[in-house]
Design a protein around this motif. Structure first.
Motif, PDB file in Angstrom:
ATOM      1  N   LEU A 421     -22.241  -1.020  -4.961  1.00 49.76           N
ATOM      2  CA  LEU A 421     -21.262  -0.956  -6.039  1.00 49.76           C
ATOM      3  C   LEU A 421     -20.005  -0.230  -5.579  1.00 49.76           C
ATOM      4  CD1 LEU A 421     -20.366  -1.255  -8.958  1.00 49.76           C
ATOM      5  CD2 LEU A 421     -21.689   0.786  -9.516  1.00 49.76           C
ATOM      6  N   ALA A 422     -20.179   0.909  -4.908  1.00 55.29           N
ATOM      7  CA  ALA A 422     -19.024   1.664  -4.411  1.00 55.29           C
ATOM      8  C   ALA A 422     -18.245   0.852  -3.387  1.00 55.29           C
ATOM      9  CB  ALA A 422     -19.487   2.982  -3.807  1.00 55.29           C
ATOM     10  N   SER A 423     -18.952   0.104  -2.538  1.00 51.48           N
ATOM     11  CA  SER A 423     -18.294  -0.756  -1.562  1.00 51.48           C
ATOM     12  C   SER A 423     -17.484  -1.847  -2.259  1.00 51.48           C
ATOM     13  CB  SER A 423     -19.346  -1.377  -0.637  1.00 51.48           C
ATOM     14  OG  SER A 423     -18.760  -2.252   0.296  1.00 51.48           O
ATOM     15  N   GLY A 424     -18.091  -2.493  -3.245  1.00 50.37           N
ATOM     16  CA  GLY A 424     -17.376  -3.518  -3.996  1.00 50.37           C
ATOM     17  C   GLY A 424     -16.181  -2.951  -4.742  1.00 50.37           C
ATOM     18  N   LEU A 425     -16.345  -1.736  -5.307  1.00 51.80           N
ATOM     19  CA  LEU A 425     -15.257  -1.084  -6.020  1.00 51.80           C
ATOM     20  C   LEU A 425     -14.105  -0.786  -5.076  1.00 51.80           C
ATOM     21  CD1 LEU A 425     -14.309   0.175  -8.711  1.00 51.80           C
ATOM     22  CD2 LEU A 425     -15.416   2.305  -7.996  1.00 51.80           C
ATOM     23  N   ASN A 426     -14.427  -0.298  -3.870  1.00 53.91           N
ATOM     24  CA  ASN A 426     -13.372   0.028  -2.915  1.00 53.91           C
ATOM     25  C   ASN A 426     -12.652  -1.228  -2.438  1.00 53.91           C
ATOM     26  OD1 ASN A 426     -12.518   0.680   0.163  1.00 53.91           O
ATOM     27  ND2 ASN A 426     -12.442   2.537  -1.085  1.00 53.91           N
ATOM     28  N   ASN A 427     -13.398  -2.290  -2.188  1.00 55.98           N
ATOM     29  CA  ASN A 427     -12.747  -3.543  -1.788  1.00 55.98           C
ATOM     30  C   ASN A 427     -11.910  -4.126  -2.909  1.00 55.98           C
ATOM     31  OD1 ASN A 427     -13.441  -4.755   1.007  1.00 55.98           O
ATOM     32  ND2 ASN A 427     -15.342  -3.788   0.358  1.00 55.98           N
ATOM     33  N   THR A 428     -12.366  -3.948  -4.164  1.00 54.28           N
ATOM     34  CA  THR A 428     -11.562  -4.389  -5.302  1.00 54.28           C
ATOM     35  C   THR A 428     -10.256  -3.610  -5.351  1.00 54.28           C
ATOM     36  OG1 THR A 428     -13.554  -4.957  -6.554  1.00 54.28           O
ATOM     37  CG2 THR A 428     -11.526  -4.677  -7.807  1.00 54.28           C
ATOM     38  N   ALA A 429     -10.332  -2.299  -5.092  1.00 54.81           N
ATOM     39  CA  ALA A 429      -9.124  -1.478  -5.057  1.00 54.81           C
ATOM     40  C   ALA A 429      -8.166  -1.965  -3.975  1.00 54.81           C
ATOM     41  CB  ALA A 429      -9.494  -0.015  -4.831  1.00 54.81           C
ATOM     42  N   GLN A 430      -8.713  -2.316  -2.809  1.00 52.53           N
ATOM     43  CA  GLN A 430      -7.866  -2.815  -1.726  1.00 52.53           C
ATOM     44  C   GLN A 430      -7.166  -4.117  -2.133  1.00 52.53           C
ATOM     45  OE1 GLN A 430      -9.936  -3.126   2.043  1.00 52.53           O
ATOM     46  NE2 GLN A 430     -11.107  -1.260   1.669  1.00 52.53           N
ATOM     47  N   GLN A 431      -7.930  -5.057  -2.696  1.00 48.82           N
ATOM     48  CA  GLN A 431      -7.353  -6.344  -3.058  1.00 48.82           C
ATOM     49  C   GLN A 431      -6.371  -6.219  -4.210  1.00 48.82           C
ATOM     50  OE1 GLN A 431      -7.702  -9.240  -1.344  1.00 48.82           O
ATOM     51  NE2 GLN A 431      -8.726  -7.906   0.116  1.00 48.82           N
ATOM     52  N   ALA A 432      -6.706  -5.379  -5.192  1.00 51.27           N
ATOM     53  CA  ALA A 432      -5.792  -5.171  -6.315  1.00 51.27           C
ATOM     54  C   ALA A 432      -4.489  -4.564  -5.818  1.00 51.27           C
ATOM     55  CB  ALA A 432      -6.441  -4.264  -7.361  1.00 51.27           C
ATOM     56  N   GLY A 433      -4.603  -3.571  -4.929  1.00 50.82           N
ATOM     57  CA  GLY A 433      -3.401  -2.959  -4.381  1.00 50.82           C
ATOM     58  C   GLY A 433      -2.555  -3.955  -3.619  1.00 50.82           C
ATOM     59  N   ALA A 434      -3.196  -4.763  -2.771  1.00 47.44           N
ATOM     60  CA  ALA A 434      -2.452  -5.746  -1.980  1.00 47.44           C
ATOM     61  C   ALA A 434      -1.753  -6.758  -2.883  1.00 47.44           C
ATOM     62  CB  ALA A 434      -3.401  -6.460  -1.022  1.00 47.44           C
ATOM     63  N   ALA A 435      -2.459  -7.243  -3.901  1.00 46.45           N
ATOM     64  CA  ALA A 435      -1.868  -8.241  -4.801  1.00 46.45           C
ATOM     65  C   ALA A 435      -0.731  -7.647  -5.626  1.00 46.45           C
ATOM     66  CB  ALA A 435      -2.947  -8.809  -5.730  1.00 46.45           C
ATOM     67  N   VAL A 436      -0.968  -6.461  -6.195  1.00 50.72           N
ATOM     68  CA  VAL A 436       0.057  -5.818  -7.015  1.00 50.72           C
ATOM     69  C   VAL A 436       1.280  -5.465  -6.164  1.00 50.72           C
ATOM     70  CG1 VAL A 436       0.627  -3.756  -8.348  1.00 50.72           C
ATOM     71  CG2 VAL A 436      -1.537  -4.929  -8.740  1.00 50.72           C
ATOM     72  N   GLY A 437       1.023  -4.856  -5.002  1.00 51.12           N
ATOM     73  CA  GLY A 437       2.141  -4.439  -4.164  1.00 51.12           C
ATOM     74  C   GLY A 437       3.002  -5.597  -3.722  1.00 51.12           C
ATOM     75  N   THR A 438       2.361  -6.678  -3.255  1.00 49.13           N
ATOM     76  CA  THR A 438       3.131  -7.831  -2.790  1.00 49.13           C
ATOM     77  C   THR A 438       3.931  -8.456  -3.925  1.00 49.13           C
ATOM     78  OG1 THR A 438       1.468  -8.264  -1.086  1.00 49.13           O
ATOM     79  CG2 THR A 438       2.981 -10.055  -1.621  1.00 49.13           C
ATOM     80  N   ALA A 439       3.291  -8.628  -5.095  1.00 49.28           N
ATOM     81  CA  ALA A 439       3.983  -9.247  -6.229  1.00 49.28           C
ATOM     82  C   ALA A 439       5.137  -8.384  -6.726  1.00 49.28           C
ATOM     83  CB  ALA A 439       2.988  -9.506  -7.354  1.00 49.28           C
ATOM     84  N   VAL A 440       4.887  -7.081  -6.906  1.00 49.48           N
ATOM     85  CA  VAL A 440       5.919  -6.190  -7.433  1.00 49.48           C
ATOM     86  C   VAL A 440       7.094  -6.070  -6.468  1.00 49.48           C
ATOM     87  CG1 VAL A 440       6.432  -3.779  -8.026  1.00 49.48           C
ATOM     88  CG2 VAL A 440       4.373  -4.874  -8.916  1.00 49.48           C
ATOM     89  N   LEU A 441       6.808  -5.848  -5.187  1.00 53.23           N
ATOM     90  CA  LEU A 441       7.882  -5.657  -4.225  1.00 53.23           C
ATOM     91  C   LEU A 441       8.664  -6.944  -3.982  1.00 53.23           C
ATOM     92  CD1 LEU A 441       6.189  -3.269  -1.634  1.00 53.23           C
ATOM     93  CD2 LEU A 441       7.572  -2.703  -3.626  1.00 53.23           C
ATOM     94  N   ALA A 442       7.960  -8.086  -3.948  1.00 53.56           N
ATOM     95  CA  ALA A 442       8.661  -9.365  -3.766  1.00 53.56           C
ATOM     96  C   ALA A 442       9.591  -9.660  -4.940  1.00 53.56           C
ATOM     97  CB  ALA A 442       7.653 -10.496  -3.590  1.00 53.56           C
ATOM     98  N   THR A 443       9.102  -9.398  -6.156  1.00 50.72           N
ATOM     99  CA  THR A 443       9.921  -9.623  -7.353  1.00 50.72           C
ATOM    100  C   THR A 443      11.127  -8.693  -7.371  1.00 50.72           C
ATOM    101  OG1 THR A 443       7.965 -10.313  -8.594  1.00 50.72           O
ATOM    102  CG2 THR A 443       9.904  -9.679  -9.865  1.00 50.72           C
ATOM    103  N   LEU A 444      10.909  -7.424  -7.041  1.00 51.79           N
ATOM    104  CA  LEU A 444      12.003  -6.459  -7.007  1.00 51.79           C
ATOM    105  C   LEU A 444      13.056  -6.851  -5.975  1.00 51.79           C
ATOM    106  CD1 LEU A 444      13.282  -3.723  -7.768  1.00 51.79           C
ATOM    107  CD2 LEU A 444      11.780  -2.655  -6.072  1.00 51.79           C
ATOM    108  N   ALA A 445      12.603  -7.237  -4.781  1.00 50.74           N
ATOM    109  CA  ALA A 445      13.543  -7.619  -3.720  1.00 50.74           C
ATOM    110  C   ALA A 445      14.353  -8.845  -4.118  1.00 50.74           C
ATOM    111  CB  ALA A 445      12.780  -7.887  -2.426  1.00 50.74           C
ATOM    112  N   ALA A 446      13.686  -9.842  -4.697  1.00 50.89           N
ATOM    113  CA  ALA A 446      14.381 -11.068  -5.085  1.00 50.89           C
ATOM    114  C   ALA A 446      15.421 -10.801  -6.172  1.00 50.89           C
ATOM    115  CB  ALA A 446      13.368 -12.109  -5.562  1.00 50.89           C
ATOM    116  N   SER A 447      15.048 -10.002  -7.174  1.00 52.62           N
ATOM    117  CA  SER A 447      15.986  -9.728  -8.259  1.00 52.62           C
ATOM    118  C   SER A 447      17.176  -8.905  -7.773  1.00 52.62           C
ATOM    119  CB  SER A 447      15.269  -9.008  -9.407  1.00 52.62           C
ATOM    120  OG  SER A 447      14.747  -7.767  -8.970  1.00 52.62           O
ATOM    121  N   GLN A 448      16.928  -7.909  -6.929  1.00 52.44           N
ATOM    122  CA  GLN A 448      18.016  -7.088  -6.406  1.00 52.44           C
ATOM    123  C   GLN A 448      18.958  -7.916  -5.531  1.00 52.44           C
ATOM    124  OE1 GLN A 448      18.847  -4.098  -7.207  1.00 52.44           O
ATOM    125  NE2 GLN A 448      20.458  -3.752  -5.689  1.00 52.44           N
TER     126      GLN A 448
END
Length: 494
Positions: A421-448
């Motif tokens: 469970l802890a392993s799955g939770l940590n991998n979920t954190a990694q994937q959530a971070g990667a998805a959120v970071g890429t989407a947020v930063l790409a959107t910010l860069a494009a709008s700016q």
């Protein structure tokens, strides 16, 4: 290997091979070699998963041309994988605790390999997207239990630090290595081999995993076979990831995005309520009462949001501002995996034993923060050697010590029965971070960049301004991780 749900047994009992005759030292040496081979198999699967994302990213323009994807449809080559992968990680980790990590790992590895073959021979868009979805399912099953299996293989702090260094290098440098391989493969043998290369690696890894990984009993399905909870968490996570990735589409509407986000939150809230009341919950909420587990996973979210966003934005800067092609872009990233390898494989394990994981995490985050702030000042007419290569080297060094430390802190706070469970939770954190970071930063860069173009700024300078804003935002993620580490995380008492 020991079961993640049982007390650790002596090394000679953990091996799946017959014990060898000889002295205790010889048996111990043989057991250590078996554990190292098992670690290599686990990391090979993790590397395939990490490589797959970035190798495919480089190949996307060629895929679009060959298979006739629309621009909106092309995004689903990535999105179908992300949705399946992130949506199933928590469930896959818990299944590993219930039926045994080895079974789940083998099933995931086999499915990922078969799905890679399907993607490699695809002649139409629908087949490729279906194959990518199945890759995501297989990747989630295997990846969700890897960390728990590594902890079971290497329980002693010193050897666990070294094992996590290998895993951390695999995770941190795999994306950069994927950019290099993606450019080489796409320009030499074609995009199909971006997927087909997984098939021989997967088959060899599968054969070795059957032999090297010891079987485990697990807790039994009766300890957590919550079907309704499984449906709720998988639907909530999948919808949440879909909501994030679709924000990058130019035609996305804000009301629709908010509605999808609200639905995802409601599904996850319903899951939490279900787990609080279920007699045999899928996810025991007590794991979140452990401050170290919760705080370390939040740090992982911020770290991966900044890390993956940094690589994505730097690749765009190299290509669209400095004029690099795909092969040059991949090779340009070499300083990051090289420094990451040195730090995570050789330096971090020794420093972890001496100073502890928390101190290394703070140092790694500080180095990464400096790298992002320096990169935010790179000019439109910048030089790779002066403005990019030193930053990539510093980022590689920071990530090389930071990621293994963060993962060790997250896993060390979990009980043996919760390792999957802890392993799955940590991998979920990694994937959530990667998805959120890429989407947020790409959107910010494009709008700016769009704002700067509307103000009459030249395209290259406008793009540079957008990427600079994204790098500053990524630095904010790292600063948040630094504050959390300094205030909430404490050295492991294990």
């Amino acid at each position: 290997m020991t079961s993640t749900t049982e007390p650790a047994s002596p090394p000679s009992e953990q091996r799946s091979e017959p014990p060898q005759e000889g002295s205790g030292a010889q048996q111990s040496s043989g057991a250590q070699r078996a554990r190292l081979r098992a670690l290599a198999v686990l990391c090979a699967m993790q590397l395939m998963i990490i490589l797959d994302g970035t190798v495919v990213t480089v190949a996307l323009p060629t895929i679009q041309s060959d298979l006739g994807f629309s621009q909106a449809g092309l995004a689903w080559v990535m999105n179908s994988y992300l949705i399946a992968f992130a949506g199933l990680l928590l469930l896959a980790g818990r299944i590993g605790d219930l039926i045994g990590s080895k079974r789940v790992f083998l099933a995931g590895l086999a499915l990922f390999t078969a799905a890679s073959l399907l993607c490699g021979v695809a002649t139409g868009a629908e087949v490729l997207i279906a194959g990518r979805f199945l890759q995501g399912v297989g990747g989630a099953l295997a990846s969700a239990v890897i960390l728990g299996m590594i902890v079971g293989l290497f329980p002693a702090p010193g050897e666990q630090a070294r094992a996590m260094g290998v895993y951390g290098f695999t995770s941190a440098s795999g994306a950069s290595i994927g950019l290099i391989l993606g450019g080489v493969i796409t320009q030499t043998v074609g995009w199909h081999w971006s997927f087909l290369i997984n098939v021989p690696i997967g088959l060899v890894s599968l054969a070795l995993a059957v032999r090297l990984l010891a079987p485990q009993r697990g807790l039994g399905l009766g300890k957590g076979a919550d079907v309704l909870g499984a449906v709720l968490v998988t639907a909530g996570l999948s919808l949440g990831v879909y909501t994030i990735v679709q924000t990058a589409e130019p035609t996305v509407e804000l009301p629709r995005t908010l509605l999808l986000a609200a639905a995802a939150v409601l599904l996850l809230a319903a899951f939490v309520l279900r787990q609080a009341r279920a007699a045999q919950p899928l996810l025991s909420l007590h794991i979140f009462r452990k401050r170290q587990v919760t705080a370390a996973n939040v740090v992982v979210v911020f770290l991966f949001a900044a890390g993956f966003g940094f690589q994505f934005m730097t690749a765009l800067y190299l290509q669209r501002v400095l004029g690099f092609d795909s092969l040059q872009t991949g090779l340009a990233f070499l300083p990051a995996p090289l420094l990451g390898a040195v730090m995570s494989l050789f330096v971090a394990p020794r420093l972890t034993v001496r100073f502890g994981s928390r101190a290394l995490l703070l140092a790694g985050l500080a180095a990464f923060l400096v790298a992002l702030l320096v990169m935010s000042q790179a000019p439109a007419d910048g030089s790779y050697l002066l403005n990019v290569a030193p930053v990539l080297a510093l980022m590689g060094a920071g990530i090389g010590v930071g990621i293994p430390a963060a993962i060790m802190l997250a896993m060390s706070g979990a009980e043996p029965g919760d390792a999957g469970l802890a392993s799955g939770l940590n991998n979920t954190a990694q994937q959530a971070g990667a998805a959120v970071g890429t989407a947020v930063l790409a959107t910010l860069a494009a709008s700016q960049s769009a704002v700067r173009v509307s103000e009459g700024v030249a395209e290259a300078a406008a793009l540079r301004d957008g990427y600079s804003a994204a790098f500053v935002a990524a630095a904010g993620f790292v600063l948040a991780a630094l504050v959390l580490t300094a205030t909430l995380l404490r050295p492991s008492k294990k």
